[in-house]
Design an enzyme around this catalytic site. Structure first.
Site, PDB file in Angstrom:
ATOM      1  N   VAL A  11     -29.369  46.000   0.143  1.00 14.30           N
ATOM      2  CA  VAL A  11     -28.416  46.500   0.989  1.00 14.30           C
ATOM      3  C   VAL A  11     -27.831  47.645   1.754  1.00 14.30           C
ATOM      4  O   VAL A  11     -27.906  48.385   2.498  1.00 14.30           O
ATOM      5  CB  VAL A  11     -27.334  47.159  -0.429  1.00 14.30           C
ATOM      6  CG1 VAL A  11     -25.463  47.195  -0.085  1.00 14.30           C
ATOM      7  CG2 VAL A  11     -26.692  45.467  -1.076  1.00 14.30           C
ATOM      8  N   THR A 121     -22.261  46.605  -6.935  1.00 11.64           N
ATOM      9  CA  THR A 121     -21.410  45.271  -7.919  1.00 11.64           C
ATOM     10  C   THR A 121     -21.156  46.082  -8.250  1.00 11.64           C
ATOM     11  O   THR A 121     -21.877  46.635  -9.871  1.00 11.64           O
ATOM     12  CB  THR A 121     -22.444  44.587  -7.989  1.00 11.64           C
ATOM     13  OG1 THR A 121     -22.291  43.808  -6.114  1.00 11.64           O
ATOM     14  CG2 THR A 121     -21.034  43.539  -8.019  1.00 11.64           C
ATOM     15  N   LYS A 157     -25.887  37.914   2.254  1.00 10.42           N
ATOM     16  CA  LYS A 157     -26.855  37.316   1.613  1.00 10.42           C
ATOM     17  C   LYS A 157     -28.474  37.211   2.577  1.00 10.42           C
ATOM     18  O   LYS A 157     -28.157  37.869   2.924  1.00 10.42           O
ATOM     19  CB  LYS A 157     -26.723  35.593   2.041  1.00 10.42           C
ATOM     20  CG  LYS A 157     -25.568  35.313   1.654  1.00 10.42           C
ATOM     21  CD  LYS A 157     -25.714  33.969   2.368  1.00 10.42           C
ATOM     22  CE  LYS A 157     -25.294  33.589   3.531  1.00 10.42           C
ATOM     23  NZ  LYS A 157     -24.239  34.071   4.333  1.00 10.42           N
ATOM     24  N   ASN A 214     -18.087  35.975  -6.808  1.00 12.14           N
ATOM     25  CA  ASN A 214     -19.889  35.354  -7.163  1.00 12.14           C
ATOM     26  C   ASN A 214     -20.398  34.396  -8.386  1.00 12.14           C
ATOM     27  O   ASN A 214     -20.943  33.289  -8.871  1.00 12.14           O
ATOM     28  CB  ASN A 214     -21.008  36.975  -7.257  1.00 12.14           C
ATOM     29  CG  ASN A 214     -21.670  37.313  -6.331  1.00 12.14           C
ATOM     30  OD1 ASN A 214     -21.060  37.342  -5.238  1.00 12.14           O
ATOM     31  ND2 ASN A 214     -22.878  38.586  -6.607  1.00 12.14           N
ATOM     32  N   TYR A 257     -25.452  22.341  -3.894  1.00 10.77           N
ATOM     33  CA  TYR A 257     -26.580  21.337  -4.235  1.00 10.77           C
ATOM     34  C   TYR A 257     -27.290  21.933  -5.480  1.00 10.77           C
ATOM     35  O   TYR A 257     -27.422  23.094  -6.084  1.00 10.77           O
ATOM     36  CB  TYR A 257     -27.540  21.954  -2.447  1.00 10.77           C
ATOM     37  CG  TYR A 257     -27.380  21.869  -2.162  1.00 10.77           C
ATOM     38  CD1 TYR A 257     -28.381  20.586  -1.000  1.00 10.77           C
ATOM     39  CD2 TYR A 257     -26.325  22.478  -0.611  1.00 10.77           C
ATOM     40  CE1 TYR A 257     -27.559  20.396   0.102  1.00 10.77           C
ATOM     41  CE2 TYR A 257     -26.348  22.255   0.681  1.00 10.77           C
ATOM     42  CZ  TYR A 257     -26.885  20.838   1.572  1.00 10.77           C
ATOM     43  OH  TYR A 257     -26.699  21.173   2.206  1.00 10.77           O
ATOM     44  N   CYS A 266     -28.065  39.066  -7.941  1.00  8.06           N
ATOM     45  CA  CYS A 266     -26.453  39.232  -8.104  1.00  8.06           C
ATOM     46  C   CYS A 266     -26.109  37.991  -9.313  1.00  8.06           C
ATOM     47  O   CYS A 266     -25.304  38.617  -9.701  1.00  8.06           O
ATOM     48  CB  CYS A 266     -25.832  38.928  -6.597  1.00  8.06           C
ATOM     49  SG  CYS A 266     -25.959  40.616  -5.195  1.00  8.06           S
ATOM     50  N   LYS A 327     -35.093  32.695  -3.891  1.00 11.74           N
ATOM     51  CA  LYS A 327     -34.480  31.424  -2.328  1.00 11.74           C
ATOM     52  C   LYS A 327     -35.620  31.498  -1.138  1.00 11.74           C
ATOM     53  O   LYS A 327     -36.288  32.938  -0.527  1.00 11.74           O
ATOM     54  CB  LYS A 327     -32.780  31.866  -2.163  1.00 11.74           C
ATOM     55  CG  LYS A 327     -32.454  33.584  -1.975  1.00 11.74           C
ATOM     56  CD  LYS A 327     -31.358  33.230  -1.289  1.00 11.74           C
ATOM     57  CE  LYS A 327     -30.767  33.901  -0.583  1.00 11.74           C
ATOM     58  NZ  LYS A 327     -28.878  34.313  -0.234  1.00 11.74           N
TER      59      LYS A 327
HETATM   60  N1  NAD Z   1     -29.174  42.360  -2.890  1.00  9.84           N
HETATM   61  C1  NAD Z   1     -28.598  41.637  -2.074  1.00  9.84           C
HETATM   62  O1  NAD Z   1     -28.594  40.236  -2.102  1.00  9.84           O
HETATM   63  C2  NAD Z   1     -26.414  42.285  -3.143  1.00  9.84           C
HETATM   64  C3  NAD Z   1     -24.978  42.159  -1.753  1.00  9.84           C
HETATM   65  C4  NAD Z   1     -24.583  42.146  -2.557  1.00  9.84           C
HETATM   66  C5  NAD Z   1     -24.431  43.983  -3.353  1.00  9.84           C
HETATM   67  N2  NAD Z   1     -25.213  43.779  -4.198  1.00  9.84           N
HETATM   68  C6  NAD Z   1     -24.981  45.308  -5.297  1.00  9.84           C
HETATM   69  O2  NAD Z   1     -25.458  46.557  -4.643  1.00  9.84           O
HETATM   70  C7  NAD Z   1     -26.166  47.093  -5.272  1.00  9.84           C
HETATM   71  C8  NAD Z   1     -27.864  47.277  -4.094  1.00  9.84           C
HETATM   72  O3  NAD Z   1     -28.641  46.050  -5.094  1.00  9.84           O
HETATM   73  P1  NAD Z   1     -29.953  45.836  -3.957  1.00  9.84           P
HETATM   74  O4  NAD Z   1     -30.713  44.762  -3.984  1.00  9.84           O
HETATM   75  O5  NAD Z   1     -29.702  46.340  -2.688  1.00  9.84           O
HETATM   76  O6  NAD Z   1     -31.094  47.418  -5.017  1.00  9.84           O
HETATM   77  P2  NAD Z   1     -32.014  47.422  -4.981  1.00  9.84           P
HETATM   78  O7  NAD Z   1     -32.552  47.633  -6.191  1.00  9.84           O
HETATM   79  O8  NAD Z   1     -33.502  46.920  -3.489  1.00  9.84           O
HETATM   80  O9  NAD Z   1     -32.030  49.175  -4.593  1.00  9.84           O
HETATM   81  C9  NAD Z   1     -31.852  50.054  -4.999  1.00  9.84           C
HETATM   82  C10 NAD Z   1     -32.519  51.115  -4.539  1.00  9.84           C
HETATM   83  O10 NAD Z   1     -31.703  52.598  -5.499  1.00  9.84           O
HETATM   84  C11 NAD Z   1     -32.941  53.393  -5.750  1.00  9.84           C
HETATM   85  N3  NAD Z   1     -31.539  54.291  -6.498  1.00  9.84           N
HETATM   86  C12 NAD Z   1     -31.954  54.326  -7.987  1.00  9.84           C
HETATM   87  N4  NAD Z   1     -31.223  55.522  -8.415  1.00  9.84           N
HETATM   88  C13 NAD Z   1     -30.506  56.178  -7.304  1.00  9.84           C
HETATM   89  C14 NAD Z   1     -30.090  57.428  -7.009  1.00  9.84           C
HETATM   90  N5  NAD Z   1     -29.489  58.161  -8.211  1.00  9.84           N
HETATM   91  N6  NAD Z   1     -30.443  58.401  -5.293  1.00  9.84           N
HETATM   92  C15 NAD Z   1     -30.854  57.132  -5.124  1.00  9.84           C
HETATM   93  N7  NAD Z   1     -31.187  55.790  -4.530  1.00  9.84           N
HETATM   94  C16 NAD Z   1     -31.365  55.528  -6.446  1.00  9.84           C
HETATM   95  C17 NAD Z   1     -33.412  52.612  -6.369  1.00  9.84           C
HETATM   96  O11 NAD Z   1     -34.616  53.552  -6.106  1.00  9.84           O
HETATM   97  C18 NAD Z   1     -33.508  51.426  -5.370  1.00  9.84           C
HETATM   98  O12 NAD Z   1     -34.594  51.857  -3.831  1.00  9.84           O
HETATM   99  C19 NAD Z   1     -26.125  46.710  -5.906  1.00  9.84           C
HETATM  100  O13 NAD Z   1     -25.154  46.442  -7.023  1.00  9.84           O
HETATM  101  C20 NAD Z   1     -26.011  44.837  -6.361  1.00  9.84           C
HETATM  102  O14 NAD Z   1     -25.888  44.316  -7.489  1.00  9.84           O
HETATM  103  C21 NAD Z   1     -27.052  43.474  -3.810  1.00  9.84           C
END
Ligand code: NAD
Length: 442
Positions: A11, A121, A157, A214, A257, A266, A327
């Site tokens: 994200v 989230t 996504k 979600n 599907y 997520c 996926k």
């Molecule tokens: N991946 C998706 O498709 C998606 C979609 C919508 C929402 N989200 C939500 O977004 C959020 C992030 O998801 P993601 O998939 O990008 O996670 P991710 O694990 O890919 O990335 C999170 C990053 O945050 C860093 N981090 C942790 N603690 C930290 C801090 N104190 N300061 C700075 N960086 C720090 C980690 O090192 C990591 O690089 C989650 O809450 C997730 O539910 C994800």
């Protein structure tokens, strides 16, 4: 405008790159020094189609920078985006330690007005906790500085994240301060040119909207998986049923599907976290708990089919596995169905020869010492010397395989398809046995 993004994962990097693409000056911060070093060396630590070009172009133009210096991060942006992980805690609730640690850092270092924009989230009520954390840090410093906290959940996504961010269906802005809504509207204006996509609301409703979206999508999947299992009991074909119900515009064809269950970073954690938040309020979220239970059972469905074909003991069997990512078009294996299938196969004594176009590196990281896993360079390398083929991820390159070659290579000439990629008659017509999801009596 100047933006700081805390968290350089899926994200954070997509948000940063797309915001920079629109001409903003973005500084991405992460506590993972190795990740930031790779980004500063021009590497992109995750696979997301199109992201590398966006990052390269904007880094080159000086609009996208990466740092591990927290003071610099807080000083940089009027907008402080929070995009850190919110993984499930042991009891299923969302673990807020990363979000609150960012809040603390902002409070410890801010010297002027900041808008803290939460994209992670997070459970309803988290914005209040973030406010308290920042305020406590300011109080400890003995300073009084104004700030606002906004909930701006992300709906991208993986696999289509850039286009989702650039052309969002909606931009949810949750705040109790109308002035901040205007600030966010002007930040998002370039993404909004076709029509206004900003939906503004109170903070708690914005936080809940993300979970609601979600949970609804996960419910659709579990519903179809339940029906697929019933179709197997009744001797019906779920693909015909899918077409039959999808034609009703109130139902629609999207997201119905059946398959080997949902995974990813997520849906599993968000459904669980919402159910846990409900329980904390004394409410038994019967439907959400059932959605989760159906999914956990479904993730084992492919293994059950293998087991009923071969029996319990799979010692000496080699299973080719196509698809490791949860996926297609991502390398993300968090909560992937492939993991449940592979772990069950290993437990039963089988070996796995796996192929995925993008996720082999991630599989090697997750299973570094797994003697039962061989990672292959091509789909057909994986079937070499294998007894059966299992398909867990619907990558496009698996859609039209050379069935004659598969028949020749697979010593037991059997395919277990967790994504219903083929017509049973086509596969069976080539002399292979075919097990899919909900496509005939089991
Ligand atoms: N991946 C998706 O498709 C998606 C979609 C919508 C929402 N989200 C939500 O977004 C959020 C992030 O998801 P993601 O998939 O990008 O996670 P991710 O694990 O890919 O990335 C999170 C990053 O945050 C860093 N981090 C942790 N603690 C930290 C801090 N104190 N300061 C700075 N960086 C720090 C980690 O090192 C990591 O690089 C989650 O809450 C997730 O539910 C994800």
């Amino acid at each position: 405008m100047r933006l700081t993004i805390f968290g350089s994962g899926y994200v954070g990097l997509v948000t940063g790159a797309c915001m920079a693409e629109m001409g903003n000056h973005v500084l991405c911060y992460d506590i993972d020094e190795a990740k930031i070093e790779r980004l500063n060396n021009g590497e992109v630590p995750i696979y997301e189609p199109g992201l590398d070009a966006y990052i390269a172009r904007n880094a080159e133009a000086g609009r996208l920078e990466f740092t591990t210096d927290v003071k610099k991060a807080v000083d940089h942006g009027l907008f402080q985006f929070v995009a850190v992980g919110t993984p499930p805690d042991e009891d299923g609730s969302a673990d807020l330690k990363h979000v609150l640690s960012v809040a603390r850092s902002i409070g410890e270092h801010m010297d002027e007005y900041r808008v803290v924009v939460d994209k992670s989230t997070v459970p309803v009520g988290t914005a209040d906790k973030v406010k308290d954390e920042i305020q406590a840090a300011l109080d400890a410093r003995g300073v009084s500085i104004e700030f606002d906290v906004v909930s701006n959940p992300e709906f991208l996504k993986e696999g289509a994240a850039i286009s989702d961010f650039m052309k969002p269906d909606r931009i949810i802005v949750g705040t109790d301060n109308p002035r901040v809504t205007e600030l966010l509207k002007s930040l998002y204006e370039p993404f909004n040119r076709n029509h206004d996509r900003v939906i503004s609301m109170d903070i708690r409703s914005a936080e809940l909207t993300k979970y609601a979206a979600n949970a609804m999508l996960a419910t659709k999947i579990s519903f179809m998986n339940e029906l697929a299992n019933l179709a197997e009991k009744f001797g019906a074909d779920i693909e015909s049923v899918r077409l039959g119900i999808g034609s009703d515009p109130r139902i629609g064809y999207h997201f119905i599907y059946p398959g080997a269950g949902y995974g990813g970073s997520c849906f599993p954690k968000d459904v669980q976290a919402l159910a846990k938040s409900a329980a904390d309020e004394g409410y038994d979220a019967t439907l959400l708990n059932a959605v989760e239970a159906v999914n956990l059972r479904q993730k084992r469905r492919i293994f059950e089919k293998i087991q009923s074909h071969y029996g319990d003991d799979l010692k000496g069997k080699t299973i080719a596995l196509w698809g490791l990512a949860f996926k297609p078009r991502t390398d993300d294996m968090r909560a992937a169905s492939s993991r449940v299938t592979m772990e069950a196969l290993w437990e039963a004594g089988a070996k796995v020869k796996a192929y995925d176009p993008e996720a082999a590196g991630e599989a090697a990281r997750i299973y570094p010492d797994q003697a039962g896993l061989e990672l292959c360079d091509t789909a057909y390398d994986a079937v070499e010397g294998a007894d059966a083929l299992v398909i867990v991820t619907e990558w496009q390159e698996f859609r039209s395989p050379n069935f004659s070659l598969l028949k020749e290579k697979l010593s037991d000439a059997v395919i277990f398809d967790g994504r219903n990629l083929y017509e049973p008659e086509t596969v069976e017509g080539r002399g292979l046995q075919y097990y899919a999801i909900g496509r005939g009596r089991s």
